[in-house]
Design a protein around this motif. Structure first.
Motif, short mmCIF file in Angstrom:
data_model
loop_
_atom_site.label_atom_id
_atom_site.label_comp_id
_atom_site.label_asym_id
_atom_site.label_seq_id
_atom_site.Cartn_x
_atom_site.Cartn_y
_atom_site.Cartn_z
N ASP A 131 2.92 54.64 1.30
CA ASP A 131 3.93 53.83 1.96
C ASP A 131 3.85 52.38 1.49
O ASP A 131 4.86 51.75 1.17
CB ASP A 131 3.74 53.91 3.47
N ARG A 135 6.60 50.06 -0.74
CA ARG A 135 7.11 48.79 -0.25
C ARG A 135 6.90 47.67 -1.26
O ARG A 135 7.79 46.85 -1.52
CB ARG A 135 6.45 48.43 1.08
N THR A 160 15.94 54.53 -1.46
CA THR A 160 14.82 54.53 -0.52
C THR A 160 14.69 55.88 0.19
O THR A 160 13.59 56.42 0.34
CB THR A 160 15.01 53.41 0.52
N ILE A 164 11.52 58.52 0.09
CA ILE A 164 10.86 58.96 1.32
C ILE A 164 10.84 60.49 1.37
O ILE A 164 9.81 61.11 1.71
CB ILE A 164 11.59 58.40 2.56
N ARG A 197 15.30 49.30 5.35
CA ARG A 197 14.05 49.84 4.82
C ARG A 197 12.95 49.79 5.87
O ARG A 197 12.17 50.73 6.01
CB ARG A 197 13.64 49.06 3.58
N TYR A 201 10.99 53.06 7.06
CA TYR A 201 9.55 53.18 6.92
C TYR A 201 8.86 53.36 8.28
O TYR A 201 7.94 54.16 8.42
CB TYR A 201 8.98 51.93 6.23
N ARG A 205 6.64 56.57 9.19
CA ARG A 205 5.20 56.40 9.38
C ARG A 205 4.78 56.61 10.83
O ARG A 205 3.78 57.30 11.10
CB ARG A 205 4.79 55.00 8.93
N SER A 292 10.23 43.59 1.27
CA SER A 292 9.94 44.57 2.28
C SER A 292 8.74 44.13 3.08
O SER A 292 7.90 43.36 2.64
CB SER A 292 9.66 45.92 1.62
#
Length: 295
Positions: A131, A135, A160, A164, A197, A201, A205, A292
C-alpha cells in the motif's frame, strides 16, 4: 511597472497628447496647419503616436501578467509541496510505526513457535508495504505529470482501482459520467484525485471489503459528485483513533481547498461511504500538484 501606473498612463496619454499638440499648433504652426488641415494632422498624429504607445503598453502588460502568473504558480507549487511533505511525513510515520509493531509481534510469535500468528503478521506487513509503495509511486507520478495537458482525473482514478484490484484481489467498479471535458484536468481535479485515492486506500486497508465502488459525475457546469463506497467492516466515524486519522483529516483539508462538502457515512459491520460534492471544478490551467497520503 505596476498595473495602476499602466492604467493611468493609458487613460491620460491620449488626452495630454491632443492638448499638447493643439497648443503647439495654435501657437506656432497655425500658418502651416490651418483649419481642417490642422485637425486632420492632429488625428493622424494622435493615431500614430497612440498606436506606438499602446503597442508598447500592451507588451508591458503582457510581461507583467506573465511575471504575476509565474509568481502565483511558484507560490502554489511551494504550498502544495509543503502539503505533500506533511502528508508524506504523517503517512510514513504511521505506516512505519504499524510495521514496527507487527515485526515485534512476529518476533515474539516466532520465539513461541506460533507460526499461524507469524503468517498473519507477515501478511499484514506485506499489505502495508504494498500500500505504501503504491502511494509513494503515485505521488512521484503526479509530481511529474500533474502539469501536463494529457492528465485526466478519471484515468488516474481508474488506474488506482486497477492497481488495488490487482494487488489485493478486491473487486472494483467505476461509474463515470463527464459532461465537461476541461474539468477533468482542472487544478481542483488534482485535489479531488488525492481525496479519491485516500478514500480508496482507506477502504481497502481498514475496511477489508470484497468490493469498492467509485462514482464520478461531472455535469456541464463543472459541478462534481465523487462517491467511494465499500462493503467492508465499516467503522465509527467519531472514533478518530481508527480508520486513518491522518487520512480523514487530509481529505477534509483538501475538500475545503476546493469548496467541497465532504460527508463520510459508516457503521461497524455496514461498510462505508465517502461522498464529496464540489460546486465547480475550475478549468483554468495551473501547476498545482498533489501527493498521496497514507491513512
Amino acid at each position: 511597472m505596476s498595473y495602476t501606473t499602466l492604467r493611468w498612463m493609458g487613460m491620460l496619454f491620449p488626452a495630454l497628447l491632443v492638448g499638447l499638440f493643439e497648443s503647439v499648433r495654435h501657437t506656432f504652426l497655425e500658418p502651416f496647419l490651418p483649419g481642417m488641415v490642422g485637425n486632420f494632422a492632429t488625428v493622424l498624429l494622435v493615431m500614430s503616436v497612440t498606436f506606438i504607445f499602446y503597442e508598447r503598453l500592451f507588451r508591458a502588460i503582457d510581461r507583467t501578467t506573465r511575471r504575476l502568473a509565474n509568481e502565483q504558480r511558484k507560490t502554489a507549487l511551494l504550498q502544495e509541496r509543503d502539503r505533500i511533505a506533511r502528508e508524506m511525513h504523517d503517512s510514513l510515520s504511521q505506516s512505519l510505526f504499524f510495521l514496527n509493531i507487527k515485526l515485534q509481534s512476529a518476533q515474539s510469535h516466532v520465539s513461541a513457535q506460533r507460526l499461524d500468528q507469524v503468517r498473519d503478521d507477515v501478511s499484514e506487513s506485506r499489505s502495508v508495504v504494498a500500500d505504501l509503495y503504491a502511494r509513494v509511486r503515485h505521488t512521484i507520478y503526479d509530481l511529474k505529470n500533474a502539469a501536463r495537458d494529457n492528465w485526466r482525473l478519471d484515468e488516474a482514478i481508474d488506474s488506482t482501482l486497477r492497481e488495488i484490484q490487482a494487488s489485493s484481489g478486491v473487486a472494483t467498479r467505476f461509474e463515470l459520467s463527464i459532461k465537461n471535458e476541461s474539468a477533468r484536468s482542472s487544478p481542483s481535479a488534482f485535489h479531488l484525485l488525492r481525496i479519491a485515492r485516500e478514500a480508496i486506500y482507506n477502504a481497502n486497508r481498514h475496511g477489508r471489503p470484497s468490493e469498492i465502488r467509485v462514482k464520478l459525475d461531472i455535469d456541464a457546469s463543472g459541478a462534481c459528485l465523487l462517491e467511494v463506497r465499500d462493503n467492508g467492516q465499516g467503522f465509527d466515524p467519531s472514533n478518530r483513533e481508527r480508520h486513518g486519522h491522518y487520512g480523514l483529516s487530509i481529505m477534509k483539508e483538501r475538500a475545503s481547498l476546493i469548496g467541497g462538502d465532504l460527508q463520510i457515512t459508516s457503521a461497524p459491520g455496514k461498510g462505508s461511504v465517502m461522498r464529496l460534492w464540489v460546486p465547480s471544478l475550475r478549468g483554468e490551467s495551473s501547476t498545482e500538484v498533489g501527493g498521496s497520503a497514507v491513512g
